[in-house]
Write a protein that holds these residues in place. Structure first.
Motif, PDB file in Angstrom:
ATOM      1  N   GLU A  58      -0.847   8.840 -12.379  1.00  0.00           N
ATOM      2  CA  GLU A  58      -2.069   8.051 -12.278  1.00  0.00           C
ATOM      3  C   GLU A  58      -2.278   7.199 -13.529  1.00  0.00           C
ATOM      4  O   GLU A  58      -3.268   6.474 -13.621  1.00  0.00           O
ATOM      5  N   GLU A  94       0.828  -1.204   0.000  1.00  0.00           N
ATOM      6  CA  GLU A  94       0.000   0.000   0.000  1.00  0.00           C
ATOM      7  C   GLU A  94       0.866   1.259   0.000  1.00  0.00           C
ATOM      8  O   GLU A  94       0.572   2.232  -0.704  1.00  0.00           O
ATOM      9  N   TRP A  95       1.957   1.225   0.766  1.00  0.00           N
ATOM     10  CA  TRP A  95       2.860   2.384   0.811  1.00  0.00           C
ATOM     11  C   TRP A  95       3.486   2.650  -0.552  1.00  0.00           C
ATOM     12  O   TRP A  95       3.534   3.794  -1.012  1.00  0.00           O
ATOM     13  N   ARG A 132       1.440   6.603  -7.046  1.00  0.00           N
ATOM     14  CA  ARG A 132       0.273   7.380  -7.454  1.00  0.00           C
ATOM     15  C   ARG A 132       0.513   8.877  -7.284  1.00  0.00           C
ATOM     16  O   ARG A 132      -0.182   9.693  -7.908  1.00  0.00           O
ATOM     17  N   GLN A 133       1.461   9.212  -6.426  1.00  0.00           N
ATOM     18  CA  GLN A 133       1.828  10.626  -6.297  1.00  0.00           C
ATOM     19  C   GLN A 133       2.628  11.106  -7.501  1.00  0.00           C
ATOM     20  O   GLN A 133       2.702  12.305  -7.775  1.00  0.00           O
ATOM     21  N   ARG A 185      -6.745   0.369  -3.185  1.00  0.00           N
ATOM     22  CA  ARG A 185      -7.319   0.677  -4.496  1.00  0.00           C
ATOM     23  C   ARG A 185      -6.910  -0.413  -5.493  1.00  0.00           C
ATOM     24  O   ARG A 185      -5.720  -0.589  -5.780  1.00  0.00           O
ATOM     25  N   ASP A 207       2.278   1.651  -3.429  1.00  0.00           N
ATOM     26  CA  ASP A 207       1.200   2.025  -4.334  1.00  0.00           C
ATOM     27  C   ASP A 207       0.873   3.519  -4.206  1.00  0.00           C
ATOM     28  O   ASP A 207       0.691   4.223  -5.204  1.00  0.00           O
ATOM     29  N   ARG A 208       0.785   4.012  -2.982  1.00  0.00           N
ATOM     30  CA  ARG A 208       0.509   5.434  -2.779  1.00  0.00           C
ATOM     31  C   ARG A 208       1.653   6.297  -3.294  1.00  0.00           C
ATOM     32  O   ARG A 208       1.435   7.379  -3.856  1.00  0.00           O
TER      33      ARG A 208
END
Length: 422
Positions: free
Chosen positions: A95, A84-85, A91-92, A321, A87-88
Motif C-alpha cells: 500500500e 483497475e485489475w 495493492r495486494q 481508487r 491496480d488491485r
C-alpha cells in the motif's frame, strides 16, 4: 468501475489520433507510385525502384496492422478494467505509494512489451530480412530487448520515486524539483550517452589512421572545429542501413560514423556528411534543441501539477481508487493532443535545422559530395522519394530528399573563400 466524462474523452482522443494517423498514412501511400522528380531520376534503377516500392507498401500494411493492434489493446484495457485489475493486484502486494507506482508501471510496461514483441520480431526477421537490411541474429535481438527492458526499469526506478518524494514534500510545486531532476538527467545523458549507453549495445572504436581520418581532420581544422573524438560503430551487426551522428558538447563532443556508412560512401562523401554534422554544432542546434526540450518538459510538468490532485484524472482510466500513478496515466493520454502539437513544431524546427546544416556543409565543403551521399543513402535505405506533404509535415524530422537537394542546388557556392567559424 466508475466512468466519468474524462473516461469518454480519453476514448475519443485515442480514436481520433488513430483515425488521423491512418488517414495520413493512407495519403502517403497513394504517393508511392508518383513519378520520381527529375533531380532524383538517378537514385534508383528500375529493379531497385520496384524493390523500394514493395518495401514501402509492405511497411505501410504492417504499420496499419501494428497501430490497429495497439489501439484495440488499449481500448480493451480501458473498457474492461485492465488498469483497475493491475491496480488491485499491486495493492495486494503493498500500500506504499512509491511501491505501488513502481509495481503498477513495471507490470504495464512489461506486459505491453511482451504483447508487442512479436511485431518487432516480425519487422526484423521477416520485413527487414526480406529486403536485405537485417543482419541481427535472433539471440542478439532478444538480448537487445532484455537490455532495453532492464535499462528502462532501472531509469524508471531511479526517477519515479524521486518525483513522488518531491510531490509529497513540495505539493503542487513539485514540478519545479521534478523538472530540475529531469534537466540534470537529460544533460548528463547528452554528455555521456556514447560512453554509458551505446557500449551496452554496440562496439565503438576510434577511427583508424588513413586518408579518411586525414581528410576529416583537415576539414575540421579548416572550419575551426576542435574534433579529437571520431569513432566507428559496428552498426553492420544489426542492419545494412547507414548513419552518422553527433553527440555531447565541450570536451565530450564526438562524431560517430557507422561502419556501413564508411563502406557505402566515398571518402569525400563521408566528409560531406561530417560537415553536415559539424553544421549542427556550429549553428548551436544541439544546445537549442536541449533548451527547448527542457522548456517543453517544464510546461508539461507544470500542467501536470494543476491536475495531479484531481481524482477525476485517476478515475478516467477506470480505476476506483485515485492515486498518483493512475493520475499520471490519465494525464499522459489527456495531454497527448498538446504533445502532438508541440511535436509538429519540433519536427518543423528540426527540418529547418537540417536545411541550415546542409547549407553549412555546402558552404564549407561543397554541395556535390553531400548530394551524392544523400542519394546513395536514400537508395541503400530504399527511402520514399515522393512522400505526401501532409505526412512530411506531421512526422518527418528531416526534409524529403528532393527538398534537401533543391536547397543545396538553389545557389552556387559563394566565391567568398572565407570559412564560417560560428
Amino acid at each position: 468501475m466508475v466512468l466519468n466524462t474524462l473516461f469518454y474523452t480519453i476514448i475519443g482522443i485515442l480514436l481520433l489520433q488513430f483515425l488521423l494517423e491512418t488517414l495520413l498514412k493512407s495519403l502517403n501511400a497513394k504517393r508511392y507510385n508518383d513519378p520520381i522528380p527529375e533531380e532524383l531520376d538517378d537514385v534508383f534503377d528500375k529493379e531497385a525502384y520496384q524493390k523500394a516500392q514493395e518495401y514501402k507498401k509492405t511497411n505501410h500494411r504492417f504499420g496499419i496492422l501494428r497501430s490497429s493492434f495497439s489501439l484495440v489493446l488499449t481500448l480493451v484495457f480501458l473498457i474492461f478494467g485492465g488498469f483497475e485489475w493491475v491496480d488491485r493486484l499491486v495493492r495486494q502486494v503493498t500500500e506504499a505509494p512509491i511501491g505501488m507506482a513502481l509495481l503498477f508501471f513495471g507490470t504495464i510496461l512489461l506486459g505491453s512489451s511482451l504483447l508487442t514483441l512479436p511485431f518487432s520480431y516480425y519487422a526484423t526477421f521477416y520485413i527487414e530480412d526480406k529486403f536485405g537490411f537485417n543482419k541481427a541474429t535472433k539471440s542478439l535481438f532478444f538480448i537487445d530487448q532484455l537490455k532495453t527492458w532492464i535499462m528502462s526499469l532501472i531509469i524508471g526506478a531511479a526517477i519515479l520515486p524521486l518525483v513522488m518524494l518531491f510531490y509529497r514534500w513540495a505539493g503542487q510545486h513539485f514540478w519545479i524539483y521534478a523538472w530540475s531532476l529531469i534537466a540534470v538527467f537529460s544533460i548528463l545523458m547528452n554528455l555521456f550517452y556514447s560512453k554509458l549507453i551505446v557500449p551496452l549495445f554496440n562496439k565503438q572504436s576510434p577511427l583508424g589512421e588513413g586518408t579518411l581520418k586525414n581528410d576529416i581532420e583537415h576539414y575540421a581544422q579548416k572550419v575551426g572545429f576542435d574534433l579529437k573524438n571520431i569513432f566507428v560503430i559496428d552498426g553492420s551487426k544489426r542492419s545494412t542501413k547507414a548513419n552518422a551522428y553527433f553527440s555531447g558538447f565541450g570536451k565530450e563532443k564526438r562524431v560517430t560514423l557507422y561502419d556501413t556508412l564508411i563502406s557505402d560512401l566515398e571518402e569525400k562523401e563521408i566528409v560531406a556528411v561530417l560537415a553536415h554534422e559539424v553544421g549542427h554544432y556550429k549553428r548551436k542546434h544541439i544546445v537549442f534543441n536541449m533548451l527547448l526540450s527542457l522548456v517543453l518538459t517544464a510546461l508539461t510538468l507544470f500542467v501536470l501539477s494543476l491536475f495531479i490532485n484531481n481524482p477525476q484524472v485517476s478515475l478516467a482510466i477506470g480505476v476506483t481508487r485515485p492515486s498518483f500513478h493512475a493520475a499520471l496515466v490519465g494525464f499522459a493520454i489527456l495531454y497527448s493532443p498538446i504533445s502532438e502539437l508541440t511535436g509538429l513544431f519540433m519536427n518543423h524546427l528540426s527540418r529547418t535545422f537540417e536545411y541550415q546544416a546542409d547549407t553549412y556543409a555546402k558552404d564549407t565543403h561543397g554541395a556535390d559530395a553531400l548530394v551524392s551521399s544523400l542519394k546513395k543513402l536514400s537508395k541503400n535505405n530504399l527511402s520514399n522519394l515522393t512522400p505526401h506533404p501532409a505526412y512530411v509535415f506531421a512526422y518527418y524530422s528531416h526534409p524529403p530528399l528532393i527538398d534537401r537537394i533543391r536547397n543545396l542546388q538553389r545557389s552556387k557556392k559563394t566565391t567568398d573563400t572565407r570559412i564560417p567559424t560560428s
